[in-house]
Enzyme design. Structure first.
Site, PDB file in Angstrom:
ATOM      1  N   LYS A 161      34.082  -1.632 -28.974  1.00  0.00           N
ATOM      2  CA  LYS A 161      33.927  -2.559 -27.845  1.00  0.00           C
ATOM      3  C   LYS A 161      32.457  -2.486 -27.425  1.00  0.00           C
ATOM      4  O   LYS A 161      32.101  -1.885 -26.409  1.00  0.00           O
ATOM      5  CB  LYS A 161      34.885  -2.168 -26.720  1.00  0.00           C
ATOM      6  N   ALA A 162      31.625  -3.086 -28.248  1.00  0.00           N
ATOM      7  CA  ALA A 162      30.176  -2.955 -28.119  1.00  0.00           C
ATOM      8  C   ALA A 162      29.585  -4.125 -27.348  1.00  0.00           C
ATOM      9  O   ALA A 162      30.043  -5.274 -27.481  1.00  0.00           O
ATOM     10  CB  ALA A 162      29.531  -2.874 -29.501  1.00  0.00           C
TER      11      ALA A 162
END
Length: 307
Positions: A161-162
Site C-alpha cells: 500500500k505504497a
C-alpha cells in the site's frame, strides 16, 4: 475554509505527540519527490463498550509488510504503532475517526541514489463520514471502467500500500469523476477486473459471491472481513479472474474498503446492475459488517481494540 493543515488537535510524529499545525515537512522531503512511502487507512468506531479500532493489528502488520517490500527500515515496533493509534484517538477525544498511519523518508538526501535517509512515521486521525456518501450506502453508486489500468504486479510492487501506487488510482478516479460518475473500476494488464480506485470489488451471481484474486487487487482487510462474514451467512465465495462483461450481467455488485465499508454498485458503464438497487446479498453483508465494526457481533470481539 479549514484545510487539513490548519486544524486543532494532535498528531503522533516520530514517537511523540505534537500539535497538529506543527507537523510540517520540508519541500525537499524525499517521499514528496519520489513517492517512496506507505500508509494505512484505519477506522475507529463507537461501540457499546466505547471507542474501538477495527482490526488494528492486521492494519499495522500490513503497514510493516509494505515498508518491507519498499525496503524501508521501521524505527518503531508494531506494538508501538498500535499504541500510538489508540493514543491519537484518546488525545484528540475522538469517538469515531479515520486514522492515517504513514511511513515516509525525510529530507536527509535528494536523488534516487540518496543514502542516509531516515524513516519517519506519523499517525493522524480525524472525523470522516461515509467515503462515498451516506445516501449511497443504501441506493448504491454509479461507476465507470477507467482507461487507466491497474499497475502490473511486478512494476511497482502492487501488493504494497505504497504512496506512489496511488497516482494510478488518482488518474482513474478523476477521469470518471469528470464524466459524472462516483467511482472508477480498473482492469488489470490482462483486461480482467481488478478493483476500484481505493476499494476491492465483489459481484453476486445466482446467489454466489465472486471477487478478483490477489494477483489483481490489494489484499484488503475489509475484503477479508466480508469474505468471512459471507461464509458465516452460508454464501460461497470464489476468488478468480472476472471479465468486464460479467459486471454488466451480474445480479449485484459492491465495493469494500476501510473508507468505503460495504458500498453497493447500482450501475456500471451506464448499465444497471441487477434491478439498479442494493441487492439482498449486499444488504445482508453491509448490515453484518456494520454490526461487526460497531461492536454488536460477539463472535469477533477480538477484532476490536478498545481505546
Amino acid at each position: 475554509m479549514t484545510t487539513m493543515a490548519d486544524r486543532d488537535g494532535w498528531i503522533w510524529y516520530d514517537g511523540e505527540m505534537r500539535p497538529w499545525r506543527d507537523c510540517t515537512t520540508h519541500v525537499l522531503t524525499y517521499t514528496l519527490h519520489y513517492g517512496v512511502g506507505c500508509f494505512e487507512g484505519v477506522r475507529g468506531y463507537r461501540t457499546p463498550q466505547g471507542t474501538a479500532i477495527f482490526r488494528l493489528q492486521e492494519h499495522t502488520q500490513r503497514l510493516f509488510n509494505s515498508a518491507k517490500i519498499l525496503g524501508m527500515p521501521m524505527p518503531f515496533s508494531q506494538d508501538e504503532l498500535n499504541a500510538a493509534q489508540l493514543d491519537v484517538l484518546r488525545r484528540n477525544d475522538l469517538k469515531e475517526a479515520y486514522l492515517r498511519p504513514m511511513v515516509f523518508y525525510g529530507a536527509e538526501g535528494m536523488g534516487l541514489r540518496a543514502d542516509g535517509l531516515k524513516t519517519h512515521v506519523i499517525v493522524a486521525a480525524w472525523t470522516w463520514g461515509s467515503y462515498l456518501g451516506a445516501d449511497n450506502m443504501e441506493r448504491g453508486i454509479r461507476v465507470k471502467t477507467s482507461s487507466f489500468q491497474r499497475n502490473y504486479v511486478n512494476s511497482t510492487m502492487a501488493r504494497a500500500k505504497a504512496n506512489g501506487n496511488y497516482i494510478n488510482s488518482m488518474l482513474a478516479l478523476n477521469e470518471v469523476l469528470r464524466d459524472g460518475y462516483d467511482e472508477a473500476i480498473t482492469l488489470d494488464t490482462s483486461g480482467h477486473v481488478a478493483e476500484g480506485s481505493a476499494e476491492n470489488i465483489f459481484i453476486v451471481q445466482r446467489g454466489e459471491i465472486h471477487t478478483p484474486d490477489l494477483n489483481a487487487c490489494l489484499d484488503g482487510i475489509t475484503r477479508r472481513t466480508v469474505m468471512q462474514l459471507a461464509a458465516d451467512h452460508g454464501y460461497k465465495v470464489t476468488e478468480r479472474r472476472i471479465t468486464r462483461d460479467e459486471l454488466y450481467c451480474c445480479d449485484e455488485a459492491f465495493f469494500t474498503g476501510t473508507a468505503a465499508e460495504v458500498t453497493p454498485i447500482r450501475e456500471v458503464d451506464n448499465r444497471p446492475v441487477g434491478d439498479g438497487t442494493r441487492g439482498p446479498v449486499t444488504t445482508v453483508l453491509q448490515a453484518a459488517y456494520l454490526d461487526l465494526v460497531q461492536g454488536r457481533n460477539q463472535k469477533y470481539q477480538d477484532w476490536l481494540s478498545h481505546v
